[in-house]
Each structure stands twice: as structure tokens, then as C-alpha cells.
Design a protein around this motif. Structure first.
Motif, PDB file in Angstrom:
ATOM      1  N   GLY A 126       0.824  -1.203   0.000  1.00 25.53           N
ATOM      2  CA  GLY A 126       0.000   0.000   0.000  1.00 25.53           C
ATOM      3  C   GLY A 126       0.855   1.248   0.000  1.00 25.53           C
ATOM      4  N   VAL A 127       0.559   2.164  -0.920  1.00 23.81           N
ATOM      5  CA  VAL A 127       1.313   3.409  -1.050  1.00 23.81           C
ATOM      6  C   VAL A 127       0.353   4.580  -1.250  1.00 23.81           C
ATOM      7  CG1 VAL A 127       3.363   2.265  -1.988  1.00 23.81           C
ATOM      8  CG2 VAL A 127       1.616   3.105  -3.550  1.00 23.81           C
ATOM      9  N   SER A 128       0.905   5.799  -1.162  1.00 27.10           N
ATOM     10  CA  SER A 128       0.092   7.003  -1.370  1.00 27.10           C
ATOM     11  C   SER A 128       0.938   8.088  -2.045  1.00 27.10           C
ATOM     12  CB  SER A 128      -0.458   7.500  -0.031  1.00 27.10           C
ATOM     13  OG  SER A 128       0.615   7.708   0.878  1.00 27.10           O
ATOM     14  N   PRO A 129       1.304   7.874  -3.307  1.00 31.99           N
ATOM     15  CA  PRO A 129       2.133   8.873  -3.989  1.00 31.99           C
ATOM     16  C   PRO A 129       1.364  10.172  -4.228  1.00 31.99           C
ATOM     17  CG  PRO A 129       1.385   7.209  -5.532  1.00 31.99           C
ATOM     18  CD  PRO A 129       0.951   6.753  -4.173  1.00 31.99           C
ATOM     19  N   GLU A 130       2.095  11.291  -4.212  1.00 32.69           N
ATOM     20  CA  GLU A 130       1.461  12.586  -4.458  1.00 32.69           C
ATOM     21  C   GLU A 130       0.917  12.658  -5.883  1.00 32.69           C
ATOM     22  OE1 GLU A 130       3.892  15.933  -3.491  1.00 32.69           O
ATOM     23  OE2 GLU A 130       4.276  15.185  -1.475  1.00 32.69           O
ATOM     24  N   GLN A 131       1.698  12.202  -6.851  1.00 34.44           N
ATOM     25  CA  GLN A 131       1.307  12.202  -8.259  1.00 34.44           C
ATOM     26  C   GLN A 131       0.889  10.783  -8.641  1.00 34.44           C
ATOM     27  OE1 GLN A 131       1.159  15.092  -9.893  1.00 34.44           O
ATOM     28  NE2 GLN A 131       1.952  16.101  -8.057  1.00 34.44           N
ATOM     29  N   GLU A 132      -0.305  10.398  -8.231  1.00 33.86           N
ATOM     30  CA  GLU A 132      -0.773   9.021  -8.385  1.00 33.86           C
ATOM     31  C   GLU A 132      -0.762   8.535  -9.829  1.00 33.86           C
ATOM     32  OE1 GLU A 132      -4.945   6.989  -7.511  1.00 33.86           O
ATOM     33  OE2 GLU A 132      -3.977   7.757  -5.688  1.00 33.86           O
ATOM     34  N   GLY A 133      -1.294   9.331 -10.754  1.00 34.49           N
ATOM     35  CA  GLY A 133      -1.365   8.924 -12.162  1.00 34.49           C
ATOM     36  C   GLY A 133       0.008   8.687 -12.767  1.00 34.49           C
ATOM     37  N   GLY A 134       0.944   9.592 -12.507  1.00 32.77           N
ATOM     38  CA  GLY A 134       2.302   9.442 -13.012  1.00 32.77           C
ATOM     39  C   GLY A 134       3.001   8.234 -12.411  1.00 32.77           C
ATOM     40  N   PHE A 135       2.768   7.992 -11.116  1.00 31.07           N
ATOM     41  CA  PHE A 135       3.369   6.841 -10.447  1.00 31.07           C
ATOM     42  C   PHE A 135       2.854   5.537 -11.052  1.00 31.07           C
ATOM     43  CE2 PHE A 135       3.290   3.610  -7.068  1.00 31.07           C
ATOM     44  CZ  PHE A 135       4.636   3.571  -6.720  1.00 31.07           C
ATOM     45  N   VAL A 136       1.536   5.438 -11.242  1.00 25.88           N
ATOM     46  CA  VAL A 136       0.949   4.221 -11.817  1.00 25.88           C
ATOM     47  C   VAL A 136       1.497   3.986 -13.219  1.00 25.88           C
ATOM     48  CG1 VAL A 136      -1.200   3.148 -12.628  1.00 25.88           C
ATOM     49  CG2 VAL A 136      -1.147   4.303 -10.414  1.00 25.88           C
ATOM     50  N   ALA A 137       1.581   5.029 -14.035  1.00 27.90           N
ATOM     51  CA  ALA A 137       2.115   4.892 -15.396  1.00 27.90           C
ATOM     52  C   ALA A 137       3.563   4.419 -15.365  1.00 27.90           C
ATOM     53  CB  ALA A 137       2.008   6.219 -16.147  1.00 27.90           C
ATOM     54  N   GLU A 138       4.338   4.944 -14.428  1.00 26.31           N
ATOM     55  CA  GLU A 138       5.742   4.552 -14.323  1.00 26.31           C
ATOM     56  C   GLU A 138       5.883   3.103 -13.862  1.00 26.31           C
ATOM     57  OE1 GLU A 138       9.676   6.815 -12.696  1.00 26.31           O
ATOM     58  OE2 GLU A 138       7.740   7.623 -12.078  1.00 26.31           O
ATOM     59  N   VAL A 139       5.094   2.720 -12.872  1.00 26.75           N
ATOM     60  CA  VAL A 139       5.164   1.369 -12.318  1.00 26.75           C
ATOM     61  C   VAL A 139       4.738   0.327 -13.343  1.00 26.75           C
ATOM     62  CG1 VAL A 139       4.088  -0.184 -10.627  1.00 26.75           C
ATOM     63  CG2 VAL A 139       4.933   2.041  -9.906  1.00 26.75           C
ATOM     64  N   THR A 140       3.667   0.610 -14.059  1.00 26.39           N
ATOM     65  CA  THR A 140       3.133  -0.375 -15.009  1.00 26.39           C
ATOM     66  C   THR A 140       3.735  -0.234 -16.403  1.00 26.39           C
ATOM     67  OG1 THR A 140       1.285   1.070 -15.620  1.00 26.39           O
ATOM     68  CG2 THR A 140       0.921  -0.471 -13.787  1.00 26.39           C
ATOM     69  N   GLY A 141       4.582   0.747 -16.591  1.00 20.21           N
ATOM     70  CA  GLY A 141       5.145   0.982 -17.921  1.00 20.21           C
ATOM     71  C   GLY A 141       4.088   1.452 -18.886  1.00 20.21           C
TER      72      GLY A 141
END
Length: 148
Positions: A126-141
Motif C-alpha cells: 500500500g502506497v500514497s504517492p502525491e502524483q498518483e497517475g504518473g506513479f501508476v504509469a511509471e510502475v506499469t510501464g
């Protein structure tokens, strides 16, 4: 962070106004909460070519292989009563949630709007990044298949 610092001060003060074992317990808990507050700015999520790293200063570190990630989704969770590091504005280590089970937390959110990363072996983070959309895109490629 301000709330954690205030809590640490209150616990330390209450421990010193008591006597004997109350003083010791209040001091120990106050120091522990103060350490958590001091590490608060050190919560980091790092994505590189091979892995995702979740860290909370020197107190916590998880490494997730990006190839093992099967899903990333936002969830509202219901914590159980089992002990974990769960204070207002912070959840660390393994926290048990009703209907979901154990989630390895490194988050500024305890229950509402937590981003949950699931891996092939069934582990959840479980995480709570400030820039959620950018984090998800980076994690999932950028893969929409893994982002829910």
C-alpha cells in the motif's frame, strides 16, 4: 507530520508528569513517535528499470520487481484491530485489512484512497504517492492491463 510531532511531545510530557513506570512507558512511546515524525519526510517511492522501491528512512524498505507486478488499483480499506504501525496520517509495515488480508504499507493514508500494488506471489503493498497517475504509469510501464 505536525500531528505526529505534537503527539510525541504530549506523550513525552505526560510520561514525565507521571511517576515510575508511567514515566518510562511515556518516554519510550514518545521517543518512538518522535522518530516516526522525523522520518516522515524520508518516505520515498522510487521506480527504476527493474524495480519499485518503497522506503521510509532507515526504518522500512521494500523492493518489488516490476515484472512481478500484476495489478495496481486504488482501494478504500477497513483496518482490523490487529496491531501495526498505524497512526493518523501514516501506516507502516504489515497491516491487516478486513476482506483483503495483509498489506505491506508505506503510506501516508491508513485506509481511504490507498494505492495497492499486487504481485504474482499474492503480496500486496500500500502506497500514497502525491502524483498518483504518473506513479501508476511509471510502475506499469503505461500498461492499462495492470492498472485498474
Amino acid at each position: 507530520m505536525a500531528l505526529l510531532a505534537l503527539l510525541a511531545v504530549l506523550l513525552l510530557a505526560s510520561g514525565w508528569f507521571g511517576g515510575g513506570s508511567t514515566r518510562v512507558v511515556g518516554t519510550v512511546i514518545g521517543v518512538a513517535v518522535a522518530v516516526l515524525a522525523l522520518c516522515f519526510p524520508a518516505m520515498r517511492y522510487t521506480v527504476d528499470g527493474e524495480s519499485v522501491r518503497l522506503t521510509y528512512g532507515p526504518l522500512l524498505g521494500y523492493r518489488i520487481s516490476r515484472s512481478d507486478i500484476v495489478a495496481v488499483s486504488r482501494a478504500d480499506l477497513t483496518p482490523t484491530l490487529w496491531a501495526a504501525v498505524r497512526l493518523p496520517g501514516i501506516a507502516l509495515y504489515t497491516v491487516r485489512y478486513s476482506g483483503v488480508g495483509a498489506i505491506r504499507m508505506c503510506s501516508t493514508r491508513v485506509a481511504q484512497g490507498v494505492l495497492v500494488i499486487e504481485t504474482r506471489d499474492g503480496r500486496r503493498y500500500g502506497v500514497s504517492p502525491e502524483q498518483e497517475g504518473g506513479f501508476v504509469a511509471e510502475v506499469t510501464g503505461g500498461s492499462a492491463d495492470r492498472a485498474e
